[in-house]
Motif scaffolding. Structure first.
Motif: not given
Length: 364
Positions: A179-196
């Motif tokens: 579930s956390e990997r999904v969150i990280q991927q969606l944030l990266t797709e949204s343009g967020a930088h340096d997502v942990g």
């Protein structure tokens, strides 16, 4: 639409990486990032974010809608505060909200009540504060949001991308790393930088602690006649009127009985005098009972035993070593947490004041 609790038999064992925690604060800590970025997960589009307009009230925020959430990654968590499965998931949802807020994640807890007392917003507010839930909570007392999502379970997680599309769904406990990997991927797709890319770990205590799945052989059970199983009183079930229930001669595993004077309703059994008791034969590390004070709000004292003796070190967080406790608010009470080998046990609870309302047994 049939609304049903997410029973333990459908719950998956949590898959959480072994990561260090700060035991002094009980707060989540983030593991070191791996040397390589986790490959992207293939996440199909499952639909659009439904309307949140059915909320009767919001906690911790002004009302949210799809327009205000546009461009944000959103995690919607359906929960109800007396559900053990919801409570054991909350530490992870709380940790994700804290960790990824700066990256643009919005966590929304949709509180969809199961029992009548969970419609009381003051009860939900009190429970949210006790659970340190500081992210937005939509009060879904009429299950309008529940129905808009066509949801069926507590707990449930819906992962929505920055374009307002549902990209992943998780029912029940477990799979926290995925579930956390999904969150990280969606944030990266949204343009967020340096997502942990590290994963949170939680140091959960009391009812929030993960169940002992390897030794859990007792399912969730209801005390009201609408959904009960395993009732073994010699007198059988008498509904919606006061009745005296004699003690059973013996109970098999996962059988239980009322003893004394009770009125069994659809949702709850209500004691009609002092000395009302419940006996349950179970196999689990933890035993919980959802209870509410008497109808006039007076606290109800109780005493529990395990195999006829005070629980001692096996007491839960809501009783002392002698098994003494008080029901003063409507919620789930942890009565037993065994520290030794888990075997079949006989649990007894005696209520020293009249009017207790008992709803459901859960185990862990």
């Amino acid at each position: 639409m049939k609304r049903k609790a997410f029973l333990f038999c459908l719950t998956l064992i949590a898959q959480v990486a072994a990561i260090s925690t700060d035991a002094s604060t009980h707060e989540p800590v983030v593991a070191a990032s791996p040397d390589r970025v986790t490959p992207a997960i293939k996440l199909p589009v499952l639909g659009q974010l439904p309307s949140l307009a059915g909320a009767t009230q919001w906690l911790n925020t002004e009302a949210l809608d799809r327009a205000r959430l546009r461009g944000k990654v959103v995690l919607v968590n359906f929960w109800t505060y007396s559900c053990i499965n919801s409570l054991r998931q909350i530490p992870y949802v709380r940790a994700w909200a804290d960790k990824y807020r700066k990256d643009g994640l919005v966590v929304i807890g949709v509180h969809a009540p199961e029992f009548d007392f969970e419609h009381d917003v003051d009860n939900v507010r009190r429970a949210s504060q006790g659970l340190r839930v500081d992210y937005p909570v939509a009060i879904d007392n009429d299950h309008h949001i529940w129905d808009a999502f066509d949801n069926q379970y507590w707990p449930a997680l819906y992962f929505i991308d920055a374009q307002g599309r549902i990209r992943h769904v998780k029912f029940g406990e477990g799979d926290y790393a995925a579930s956390e990997r999904v969150i990280q991927q969606l944030l990266t797709e949204s343009g967020a930088h340096d997502v942990g890319t590290g994963l949170v770990a939680v140091d959960a205590h009391g009812p929030e602690a993960a169940a002992d799945w390897s030794d859990l052989r007792s399912p969730e059970n209801y005390v009201g006649y609408a959904r009960l199983t395993g009732f073994a009183s010699p007198a059988g079930i008498v509904t919606d009127r006061a009745h005296h229930y004699p003690a059973p001669s013996a109970l098999q595993l996962n059988q239980w009985s009322l003893m004394g004077d009770w009125t069994m309703g659809r949702q709850a059994a209500v004691s009609q005098g002092t000395g009302g008791r419940i006996r349950y034969r179970f196999h689990a590390r933890d035993l919980h009972l959802v209870m509410a004070p008497s109808t006039n709000g007076q606290p109800v004292r109780f005493r529990v035993t395990i195999d006829g003796k005070p629980p001692g070190a096996a007491h839960g967080v809501d009783v002392d070593s002698q098994g003494r406790g008080v029901v003063d608010t409507a919620r789930m009470y942890q009565l037993i947490r065994q520290t030794g080998p888990v075997v079949d046990r006989q649990f007894d609870i005696e209520f020293l004041d009249p009017g207790i309302r008992t709803f459901a047994f859960t185990f862990g």
